[in-house]
Design a protein around this motif. Structure first.
Motif, short mmCIF file in Angstrom:
data_model
loop_
_atom_site.label_atom_id
_atom_site.label_comp_id
_atom_site.label_asym_id
_atom_site.label_seq_id
_atom_site.Cartn_x
_atom_site.Cartn_y
_atom_site.Cartn_z
N ILE A 88 0.92 -1.14 -0.09
CA ILE A 88 0.20 0.09 0.07
C ILE A 88 0.84 1.23 -0.05
O ILE A 88 0.52 2.17 -0.94
CB ILE A 88 -1.06 -0.03 1.25
N TYR A 89 1.88 1.18 0.87
CA TYR A 89 2.76 2.40 1.03
C TYR A 89 3.58 2.48 -0.26
O TYR A 89 3.92 3.91 -0.55
CB TYR A 89 3.56 2.35 2.28
N SER A 90 4.00 1.57 -1.09
CA SER A 90 5.00 1.78 -2.27
C SER A 90 4.13 2.39 -3.24
O SER A 90 4.50 2.89 -4.20
CB SER A 90 5.84 0.49 -2.07
N GLN A 91 2.82 1.63 -3.32
CA GLN A 91 2.16 2.14 -4.57
C GLN A 91 1.33 3.35 -4.61
O GLN A 91 1.13 4.13 -5.44
CB GLN A 91 0.98 0.97 -4.90
N PHE A 92 0.83 3.58 -3.14
CA PHE A 92 -0.13 4.58 -3.18
C PHE A 92 0.36 5.67 -2.23
O PHE A 92 0.32 5.53 -0.86
CB PHE A 92 -1.54 4.40 -2.61
N ARG A 93 1.12 6.48 -2.35
CA ARG A 93 1.94 7.40 -1.39
C ARG A 93 1.16 8.50 -0.90
O ARG A 93 0.19 8.86 -1.78
CB ARG A 93 3.04 7.81 -2.11
N ALA A 132 -1.58 9.48 -3.78
CA ALA A 132 -1.18 9.64 -5.12
C ALA A 132 -1.55 8.15 -5.99
O ALA A 132 -1.35 7.15 -5.32
CB ALA A 132 0.40 9.75 -5.20
N MET A 133 -1.77 8.22 -7.20
CA MET A 133 -2.14 6.84 -8.33
C MET A 133 -0.60 6.50 -8.34
O MET A 133 0.44 7.11 -8.17
CB MET A 133 -2.54 7.39 -9.47
N PRO A 134 -0.54 4.88 -8.65
CA PRO A 134 0.65 4.35 -8.73
C PRO A 134 1.60 5.01 -9.95
O PRO A 134 1.03 5.41 -10.94
CB PRO A 134 0.32 2.95 -9.00
N GLY A 135 2.83 5.45 -9.84
CA GLY A 135 3.47 6.05 -10.61
C GLY A 135 3.50 7.53 -10.78
O GLY A 135 4.43 8.22 -11.35
#
Length: 141
Positions: A88-93, A132-135
């Protein structure tokens, strides 16, 4: 007034039963044999490795065992493993949500104007936490 005969018989039977139960000797109830506690222990461990020699083997194996998390590859690679939290934390910051500081000047308030002294309050810019969205870039430009 005397009790009926059957009540007397029941009371007498209960008293006789209680006295018979208390008359058992300790030696009959808990007999002592020639076995020591070590012999009883060895008999109990027959299924898990035999007698004294099997127990010594199990003790030696237990000394050689190491804990799973001490220096194992699992502990070293835990930071690279996927868990629900780091996914969750790595994809959606979280997007930054700055605090706003507001000063309220002294004023009169209410139907009967009462003086309110000046004060400072802090509140977040956005009402909800935004992700934020992934990327999507979350660093400053």
């Amino acid at each position: 007034m005397s009790r009926p005969t059957w009540i007397n018989a029941v009371v007498l039977g209960a008293v006789v039963t209680l006295l018979t139960g208390c008359s058992t000797s300790k030696e009959k109830l808990l007999p002592h044999g020639p076995q020591t506690m070590l012999d009883v222990w060895d008999q109990g461990t027959v299924g898990s490795g035999g007698s004294a020699a099997g127990r010594q083997l199990l003790d030696a194996r237990a000394e050689l065992r190491r804990p799973v998390n001490a220096g194992s590859p699992l502990a070293e690679n835990a930071s690279y493993s996927r868990t629900a939290q780091n996914e969750i934390y790595s994809q959606f910051r979280r997007l930054p949500n700055p605090d706003l500081v507001m000063y309220v000047f002294p004023h009169l308030a209410g139907s009967d104007p009462a003086p309110v002294p000046g004060y400072t309050t802090v509140f977040p810019l956005y009402q909800r936490v935004q992700y934020a969205m992934p990327g999507e870039r979350v660093e400053d430009y």
